[in-house]
Scaffold this active site. Structure first.
Site, mmCIF file in Angstrom:
data_model
loop_
_atom_site.group_PDB
_atom_site.id
_atom_site.type_symbol
_atom_site.label_atom_id
_atom_site.label_comp_id
_atom_site.label_asym_id
_atom_site.label_seq_id
_atom_site.Cartn_x
_atom_site.Cartn_y
_atom_site.Cartn_z
ATOM 1 N N ASN A 32 0.818 -1.220 0.000
ATOM 2 C CA ASN A 32 0.000 0.000 0.000
ATOM 3 C C ASN A 32 0.855 1.274 0.000
ATOM 4 O OD1 ASN A 32 0.957 0.173 2.591
ATOM 5 N ND2 ASN A 32 -1.059 0.335 3.583
ATOM 6 N N GLY A 36 6.635 1.974 1.890
ATOM 7 C CA GLY A 36 7.408 1.456 0.756
ATOM 8 C C GLY A 36 7.513 2.474 -0.365
ATOM 9 N N ILE A 52 -3.325 -4.919 2.532
ATOM 10 C CA ILE A 52 -3.630 -6.336 2.828
ATOM 11 C C ILE A 52 -4.859 -6.474 3.726
ATOM 12 C CG2 ILE A 52 -1.306 -7.273 2.443
ATOM 13 C CD1 ILE A 52 -1.098 -7.350 5.588
ATOM 14 N N GLN A 76 3.384 -3.393 10.344
ATOM 15 C CA GLN A 76 3.685 -2.192 11.121
ATOM 16 C C GLN A 76 5.002 -2.539 11.820
ATOM 17 O OE1 GLN A 76 4.559 0.570 13.192
ATOM 18 N NE2 GLN A 76 4.056 -1.013 14.701
ATOM 19 N N TYR A 141 4.782 -4.531 19.531
ATOM 20 C CA TYR A 141 5.290 -5.036 18.244
ATOM 21 C C TYR A 141 5.812 -6.460 18.417
ATOM 22 C CZ TYR A 141 8.656 -5.615 14.417
ATOM 23 O OH TYR A 141 9.383 -6.113 13.357
HETATM 24 N N1 LIG Z 1 14.234 -3.901 9.212
HETATM 25 C C1 LIG Z 1 14.541 -4.715 10.224
HETATM 26 O O1 LIG Z 1 15.594 -4.601 10.839
HETATM 27 C C2 LIG Z 1 13.602 -5.836 10.613
HETATM 28 C C3 LIG Z 1 13.974 -6.664 11.681
HETATM 29 C C4 LIG Z 1 13.131 -7.704 12.057
HETATM 30 C C5 LIG Z 1 11.949 -7.920 11.357
HETATM 31 N N2 LIG Z 1 11.605 -7.093 10.337
HETATM 32 C C6 LIG Z 1 10.348 -7.380 9.634
HETATM 33 O O2 LIG Z 1 10.607 -7.473 8.238
HETATM 34 C C7 LIG Z 1 9.454 -7.037 7.508
HETATM 35 C C8 LIG Z 1 9.845 -5.953 6.519
HETATM 36 O O3 LIG Z 1 10.372 -4.841 7.249
HETATM 37 P P1 LIG Z 1 11.088 -3.605 6.531
HETATM 38 O O4 LIG Z 1 12.180 -3.175 7.428
HETATM 39 O O5 LIG Z 1 11.389 -3.930 5.124
HETATM 40 O O6 LIG Z 1 9.933 -2.519 6.641
HETATM 41 P P2 LIG Z 1 9.293 -1.552 5.537
HETATM 42 O O7 LIG Z 1 8.399 -0.612 6.261
HETATM 43 O O8 LIG Z 1 10.347 -0.983 4.653
HETATM 44 O O9 LIG Z 1 8.431 -2.568 4.664
HETATM 45 C C9 LIG Z 1 7.098 -2.884 4.955
HETATM 46 C C10 LIG Z 1 6.315 -2.749 3.662
HETATM 47 O O10 LIG Z 1 4.960 -3.127 3.913
HETATM 48 C C11 LIG Z 1 4.108 -2.171 3.305
HETATM 49 N N3 LIG Z 1 2.848 -2.154 4.051
HETATM 50 C C12 LIG Z 1 2.650 -1.688 5.313
HETATM 51 N N4 LIG Z 1 1.356 -1.829 5.640
HETATM 52 C C13 LIG Z 1 0.743 -2.418 4.594
HETATM 53 C C14 LIG Z 1 -0.588 -2.821 4.339
HETATM 54 N N5 LIG Z 1 -1.569 -2.620 5.240
HETATM 55 N N6 LIG Z 1 -0.881 -3.379 3.139
HETATM 56 C C15 LIG Z 1 0.086 -3.549 2.200
HETATM 57 N N7 LIG Z 1 1.365 -3.189 2.396
HETATM 58 C C16 LIG Z 1 1.685 -2.631 3.574
HETATM 59 C C17 LIG Z 1 4.851 -0.860 3.388
HETATM 60 O O11 LIG Z 1 4.412 0.113 2.445
HETATM 61 C C18 LIG Z 1 6.284 -1.319 3.118
HETATM 62 O O12 LIG Z 1 6.575 -1.301 1.739
HETATM 63 C C19 LIG Z 1 8.442 -6.584 8.571
HETATM 64 O O13 LIG Z 1 7.563 -7.640 8.836
HETATM 65 C C20 LIG Z 1 9.300 -6.308 9.788
HETATM 66 O O14 LIG Z 1 8.572 -6.448 10.981
HETATM 67 C C21 LIG Z 1 12.402 -6.058 9.942
#
Ligand SMILES: NC(=O)c1ccc[n+]([C@@H]2O[C@H](COP(=O)([O-])OP(=O)(O)OC[C@H]3O[C@@H](n4cnc5c(N)ncnc54)[C@H](O)[C@@H]3O)[C@@H](O)[C@H]2O)c1
Length: 309
Positions: A32, A36, A52, A76, A141
């Protein structure tokens, strides 16, 4: 294979999409664009700007997609936001997950891969933590990640959906935003490249296990293999780096030091973090390939370079 990546325009998701497309897969992205970026989605991937939480629209994508594999990255991701808005956090991280899981079940998806987090372990100083360490999240979270893991395991037990739950430590690299768990590398790099002051929450001796995003992509691709057993895997380096050390390394690359201020530690933040990655090494035949200095150098100059364009 036909693959869906939710959150595929995000930091980790967009690198994952690159890896999957380059390996010859047909990739569909649902995002969404709340955090991103459309430009980060590979031009050979099919992109749908969609939430989603919109279950019926998501069902239409599944009906047309014949997906073999689903990677669920949409979430989130902010710990402080989850402390202020636990309901919104749970709505996306649990109800959003359930929308995707239900459709995986209905449309016969072969494997579901989930991005979990070191946040499930909470503030446990017995580092490094293996997958069987107690789950004691200190943030909402982290609590939603624990709950999500249990739903996924129950979908496996009850409906036979194969899965891999990957508990990432702090992921860093190109395209990262200020949001998210590993955002400190971006925040410091951006400020140092502009000569701005940086703020450290706490005394700076809190440690994190920083893993480069392309190593995380390789872990996901190893785990999607049908021979990889369903299970929970830490995806990490098993090396602790303090926030103070991180700042010094970035000062070294920039050849400048900016002023540093220290503020009160944030609610829900953990103090020490390092995850034992022996199980992933052994079972997925994966290991992190990028040294911290190498990854940080690439990341720093990526962000510094953006300032000059
Ligand atoms: N970055 C880190 O260090 C880290 C560590 C542990 C876990 N994670 C997990 O990895 C995953 C990706 O994280 P990231 O760092 O790339 O974050 P990010 O925010 O860059 O990516 C999340 C993506 O999901 C999209 N999104 C959010 N809500 C949405 C919705 N309702 N419908 C459709 N799309 C939606 C956002 O636009 C974004 O593109 C997440 O689940 C996060 O919890 C990340």
């Amino acid at each position: 294979m036909n693959i869906l990546v939710t959150g595929g325009a995000g930091f980790i998701g967009s690198h994952l999409v690159d890896g999957l497309v380059e390996a010859g897969h047909h990739v569909v992205v649902v995002d969404n664009l709340s955090t991103g970026c459309r430009e980060h989605v590979h031009d050979q991937a099919v992109f749908y700007e969609m939430d989603i939480l919109q279950k019926d629209e998501l069902a239409r994508i599944f009906a047309n997609g014949a997906f073999d594999i689903v990677f669920h990255e949409a979430a989130q991701t902010l710990v402080p936001y989850s402390m202020e808005h636990p309901r919104e956090d749970a709505e996306l991280n649990i109800m959003g997950l359930l929308n995707v899981l239900e459709l995986c079940r209905q449309f016969g998806v072969k494997k579901f891969l989930f991005s979990s987090s070191a946040a499930v372990y909470g503030d446990n100083v017995q580092v490094p933590l293996a997958e069987n360490a107690p789950l004691q999240p200190t943030s909402f979270y982290g609590l939603t990640k624990v709950t999500a893991e249990k739903y996924i395991q129950m979908y496996h037990d009850v409906f036979g959906l194969s899965y891999a739950i990957l508990r990432y430590s702090n992921v860093y690299g190109e395209r990262q935003g200020s949001h998210g768990e590993g955002g400190v590398v971006y925040i410091f790099s951006d400020a140092i490249a502009e000569g701005r002051e940086i703020t450290i929450f706490g005394d700076g001796d809190q440690s994190r296990d920083f893993i480069y995003v392309k190593d995380v992509v390789r872990a996901n691709m190893a785990a999607m293999d049908e021979t990889a057993p369903s299970g929970i895997y830490n995806i990490s380096t098993n090396i602790e780096t303090t926030v103070n050390a991180l700042k010094e390394i970035l000062f070294y690359f920039s050849q400048t030091a900016v002023p540093v201020s220290y503020a009160e530690a944030r609610s829900g933040d953990i103090y020490r973090s390092a995850l034992d990655n022996a199980l992933a090494k052994q079972t997925l035949r994966w290991r992190p390939a990028t040294k911290l200095l190498e990854g940080l150098q690439q990341t720093y100059f990526y962000f510094a370079g953006r300032k000059q364009t």
